[in-house]
Design a protein around this motif. Sequence first.
Motif, PDB file in Angstrom:
ATOM      1  N   MET A 150     -16.383  -5.853   4.042  1.00 51.89           N
ATOM      2  CA  MET A 150     -15.965  -5.023   5.179  1.00 51.89           C
ATOM      3  C   MET A 150     -17.077  -4.016   5.451  1.00 51.89           C
ATOM      4  O   MET A 150     -17.813  -3.631   4.535  1.00 51.89           O
ATOM      5  CB  MET A 150     -14.673  -4.254   4.899  1.00 51.89           C
ATOM      6  CG  MET A 150     -13.428  -5.096   4.843  1.00 51.89           C
ATOM      7  SD  MET A 150     -11.891  -4.081   4.970  1.00 51.89           S
ATOM      8  CE  MET A 150     -12.065  -3.017   3.531  1.00 51.89           C
ATOM      9  N   GLY A 151     -17.179  -3.589   6.695  1.00 55.33           N
ATOM     10  CA  GLY A 151     -18.179  -2.587   7.048  1.00 55.33           C
ATOM     11  C   GLY A 151     -17.650  -1.650   8.113  1.00 55.33           C
ATOM     12  O   GLY A 151     -16.869  -2.056   8.986  1.00 55.33           O
ATOM     13  N   GLU A 206      -8.317  -1.017  -1.797  1.00 52.46           N
ATOM     14  CA  GLU A 206      -7.881  -2.150  -2.605  1.00 52.46           C
ATOM     15  C   GLU A 206      -8.796  -3.364  -2.398  1.00 52.46           C
ATOM     16  O   GLU A 206      -9.112  -3.727  -1.277  1.00 52.46           O
ATOM     17  CB  GLU A 206      -6.440  -2.521  -2.230  1.00 52.46           C
ATOM     18  CG  GLU A 206      -5.827  -3.592  -3.108  1.00 52.46           C
ATOM     19  CD  GLU A 206      -4.374  -3.857  -2.772  1.00 52.46           C
ATOM     20  OE1 GLU A 206      -3.798  -4.783  -3.356  1.00 52.46           O
ATOM     21  OE2 GLU A 206      -3.819  -3.120  -1.922  1.00 52.46           O
ATOM     22  N   GLY A 207      -9.240  -3.942  -3.500  1.00 50.01           N
ATOM     23  CA  GLY A 207     -10.095  -5.123  -3.438  1.00 50.01           C
ATOM     24  C   GLY A 207     -11.576  -4.830  -3.476  1.00 50.01           C
ATOM     25  O   GLY A 207     -12.390  -5.747  -3.602  1.00 50.01           O
ATOM     26  N   CYS A 208     -11.974  -3.555  -3.364  1.00 48.06           N
ATOM     27  CA  CYS A 208     -13.394  -3.202  -3.287  1.00 48.06           C
ATOM     28  C   CYS A 208     -14.021  -3.160  -4.682  1.00 48.06           C
ATOM     29  O   CYS A 208     -13.637  -2.353  -5.525  1.00 48.06           O
ATOM     30  CB  CYS A 208     -13.557  -1.846  -2.605  1.00 48.06           C
ATOM     31  SG  CYS A 208     -15.271  -1.320  -2.438  1.00 48.06           S
ATOM     32  N   MET A 221       0.846  -1.196   0.000  1.00 44.51           N
ATOM     33  CA  MET A 221       0.000   0.000   0.000  1.00 44.51           C
ATOM     34  C   MET A 221       0.882   1.248   0.000  1.00 44.51           C
ATOM     35  O   MET A 221       1.744   1.411   0.873  1.00 44.51           O
ATOM     36  CB  MET A 221      -0.913   0.003   1.231  1.00 44.51           C
ATOM     37  CG  MET A 221      -1.888   1.166   1.291  1.00 44.51           C
ATOM     38  SD  MET A 221      -3.317   0.896   0.254  1.00 44.51           S
ATOM     39  CE  MET A 221      -4.305   2.349   0.606  1.00 44.51           C
ATOM     40  N   ASP A 222       0.703   2.107  -0.979  1.00 44.11           N
ATOM     41  CA  ASP A 222       1.446   3.363  -1.055  1.00 44.11           C
ATOM     42  C   ASP A 222       0.678   4.402  -0.229  1.00 44.11           C
ATOM     43  O   ASP A 222      -0.219   5.089  -0.726  1.00 44.11           O
ATOM     44  CB  ASP A 222       1.562   3.807  -2.514  1.00 44.11           C
ATOM     45  CG  ASP A 222       2.427   5.040  -2.676  1.00 44.11           C
ATOM     46  OD1 ASP A 222       2.713   5.707  -1.663  1.00 44.11           O
ATOM     47  OD2 ASP A 222       2.804   5.343  -3.822  1.00 44.11           O
ATOM     48  N   TRP A 223       1.057   4.522   1.059  1.00 39.24           N
ATOM     49  CA  TRP A 223       0.290   5.355   1.970  1.00 39.24           C
ATOM     50  C   TRP A 223       0.439   6.839   1.666  1.00 39.24           C
ATOM     51  O   TRP A 223      -0.488   7.626   1.916  1.00 39.24           O
ATOM     52  CB  TRP A 223       0.689   5.061   3.417  1.00 39.24           C
ATOM     53  CG  TRP A 223       0.174   3.739   3.877  1.00 39.24           C
ATOM     54  CD1 TRP A 223       0.897   2.610   4.107  1.00 39.24           C
ATOM     55  CD2 TRP A 223      -1.187   3.398   4.120  1.00 39.24           C
ATOM     56  NE1 TRP A 223       0.077   1.585   4.484  1.00 39.24           N
ATOM     57  CE2 TRP A 223      -1.211   2.033   4.508  1.00 39.24           C
ATOM     58  CE3 TRP A 223      -2.391   4.091   4.052  1.00 39.24           C
ATOM     59  CZ2 TRP A 223      -2.390   1.353   4.836  1.00 39.24           C
ATOM     60  CZ3 TRP A 223      -3.574   3.434   4.379  1.00 39.24           C
ATOM     61  CH2 TRP A 223      -3.556   2.085   4.756  1.00 39.24           C
ATOM     62  N   SER A 251      -6.331  -2.797   3.646  1.00 37.68           N
ATOM     63  CA  SER A 251      -7.657  -2.433   3.130  1.00 37.68           C
ATOM     64  C   SER A 251      -8.549  -1.936   4.258  1.00 37.68           C
ATOM     65  O   SER A 251      -9.289  -0.953   4.103  1.00 37.68           O
ATOM     66  CB  SER A 251      -8.318  -3.634   2.449  1.00 37.68           C
ATOM     67  OG  SER A 251      -7.561  -4.118   1.385  1.00 37.68           O
ATOM     68  N   GLU A 252      -8.479  -2.621   5.386  1.00 35.59           N
ATOM     69  CA  GLU A 252      -9.308  -2.232   6.533  1.00 35.59           C
ATOM     70  C   GLU A 252      -8.902  -0.854   7.058  1.00 35.59           C
ATOM     71  O   GLU A 252      -9.759  -0.013   7.360  1.00 35.59           O
ATOM     72  CB  GLU A 252      -9.185  -3.264   7.646  1.00 35.59           C
ATOM     73  CG  GLU A 252     -10.064  -2.960   8.849  1.00 35.59           C
ATOM     74  CD  GLU A 252     -10.011  -4.040   9.916  1.00 35.59           C
ATOM     75  OE1 GLU A 252     -10.062  -3.688  11.110  1.00 35.59           O
ATOM     76  OE2 GLU A 252      -9.931  -5.231   9.549  1.00 35.59           O
TER      77      GLU A 252
END
Length: 229
Positions: free
Chosen positions: A120-121, A39-41, A1-3, A148-149
């Motif tokens: 996720m929520g 990512e992944g959504c 992840m490129d923060w 992601s979270e």
Amino acid sequence: MDWARFAQQLASMGRDLLAQGSTDKTVARITASATELVEGCDAAGILVLHGNQVETLAPTHQFAIDSDRLQEQLGEGPCLDAAHTSTGERVFRIPDLTSEQQRWPLYAPRAHRLGVGSMMGFLLFTDEEDLGALNLYSRTPGAFTQDSETAGWLLASHAAIAFSSARTHAQMEHAVATRHLVGEAMGILMGSNHLTEEQAFDLLRRYSQETNIKLREVARRICEQGNLP
């Protein structure tokens, strides 16, 4: 992840959210941002509870709506848990929906058949109010990571402030419009029935209560018809 890149995108999104002209546009930008930044959504939606009824705001894909309707129908599911603050669960991440049949035995297998692989929520809340839950979906099991979270939580924190601000602004605009409408209706009643301001308002109020019609709607009808219906 490129923060570093994510932080820039999040800051840009925050400014963009505050520039939206309505609540509908704000929530649509929130869910679109989720699919762009997390990512992944594959899809996102905001679940809002009205008693036992579920409303899905700004879904980016049909299966976000289908998932919420399924939880409403069955009375169980992770999004309902997130929206109910009494559970204390402000964030959830489900790596693989097929492994969650113990927690949600009715919802999990049917949601999997809808095409949901992982979820996720995030509870959308401010210090003053709980607004609903931002729910993210992937067709692929294991799509959401700890990064992601974290990204979703940061997005939800910004989103809650923007959502609350937009809703407050809309409520204020509605209140001002209602006041003007009621004032105009009172003026009509005062002129056509030789009433004082207090008598005109009392007539409006009593008619609203007796007919079970909202005061704003009674005022609107008077303005259109020139007197009480």
